[in-house]
Design an enzyme around this catalytic site. Sequence first.
Site, mmCIF file in Angstrom:
data_model
loop_
_atom_site.group_PDB
_atom_site.id
_atom_site.type_symbol
_atom_site.label_atom_id
_atom_site.label_comp_id
_atom_site.label_asym_id
_atom_site.label_seq_id
_atom_site.Cartn_x
_atom_site.Cartn_y
_atom_site.Cartn_z
ATOM 1 N N TYR A 147 0.783 -1.235 0.000
ATOM 2 C CA TYR A 147 0.000 0.000 0.000
ATOM 3 C C TYR A 147 0.814 1.282 0.000
ATOM 4 C CZ TYR A 147 -3.832 -3.195 0.558
ATOM 5 O OH TYR A 147 -4.733 -4.204 0.331
ATOM 6 N N PHE A 431 -10.946 -2.413 11.157
ATOM 7 C CA PHE A 431 -12.107 -2.593 10.271
ATOM 8 C C PHE A 431 -11.703 -3.459 9.081
ATOM 9 C CE2 PHE A 431 -9.962 1.463 9.643
ATOM 10 C CZ PHE A 431 -9.577 1.409 8.315
#
Length: 431
Positions: A147, A431
């Site tokens: 990322y 999450f």
Amino acid sequence: MATEIRPPRPDEMPAYYRALPFANGLPHWEPADAAWHGGPEPWPPPRTPATAAQLREWAETDIRRPEFHPVAAFADGACVGASATLSFDVTVPGGGTVAMAGVTATAVIATHRRRGHLRRMMQAMFDAALERGEPLAMLSASEGGIYGRYGFSPATYRTRWELDRHQAALLPAPPDPGMLELADAARAKEVWPKVHAAVRASRVGELSPLPGHWDKLSDEPNGADGPLRYLVHRDRHGEADGIAHYRLPWARTAADAGTLVVEALEAANPAAYRALWNVLLDFDLTRTVVAPGRPRDEPLRWMLTNPRAMRVTRQSDNLWARLLDAPRALTRRAYDTADALAFTLDDDRMCPANNGTWLLRTDGDSATCAATDRAPDLTLTVPALSSLYLGGMSAHDLAYAGRVTPHTDGAIRKLARLFRTDPEPHNSFGF
């Protein structure tokens, strides 16, 4: 090959889920000991593939969630990649909150990798987040090498620590003015939102819970591990100001027997924090306390008569941040000093509005950030500024690594003074 990047239609949601590791039963975390996992093994076993009925149930639920924003890659009509963002608010320095797009559940199927599908899905999610007024994106990176190429960089950390119960004596302290109670899951579901709201108001990096966040708390056993247990602290007025849930897992070996795993603990003040740990560190018939997913700067260490008794056994980055609209995000947080800093930001084509030289002026709780012709004090990469944003990373270390280039004397010291926060940012759930 015709390729589309767009939100999936309701009838395409089962195919969307099948592209994701949590639904298709494939590994969803790189092979390393996870700081968020309390067990002795590297991580929990993978799930079995979801059934068609489960896929339909997930779709029916998710399409009604206003905070859920899925996107998919389609090649010749077939879903070959999937991702989503969840809309959160994250607490920033000064106690305010910023709207944030939480990137989650991201994958491209094995036969269609290295074709740019992930970059195009990221671009679509960034564009949509900016349209919703979310100047910041964050994620938990399942693989650390992916990322950074999209501008993300670590912004919070988490640790797993262990403590020998027989070395866990606490330093003397005034008597607790409140009281403790053992609770069931129903009471825990009532208490957790109240305590979390109090903690989130002052803890940088903490997230707003999504609807139903604590609904899965239960008194039922989890396989051989037994049920979760709940401990609540109330202040002298009877208001809940702290809660923990813990488990006494069954162990296959004598070496791991007698372990108490504190899966979550939050307290709104030092008295509640100490009282909760005082019980959990001296639980009958246990010998080791394990706490995963804890802050790097856990105050408990400073309450122990023997600080060495608390051993960090795993540590990893937690949330990675990516500024989508840097000037807007920078004006949403507070700064401890009044100062001015000119900096050049060189973003790639994903967020071109970040490019340029900016003048950040701070005055305690307020700040402005506008384009300027002034010569810059320093140049930053977007990942570096994103890591600095919540205040938990070292400007010196980023400069030493070549992520920040100073142009004037004292620029790195000024950057460090402006952005650093104490305590470090931390988020209690992901999450």
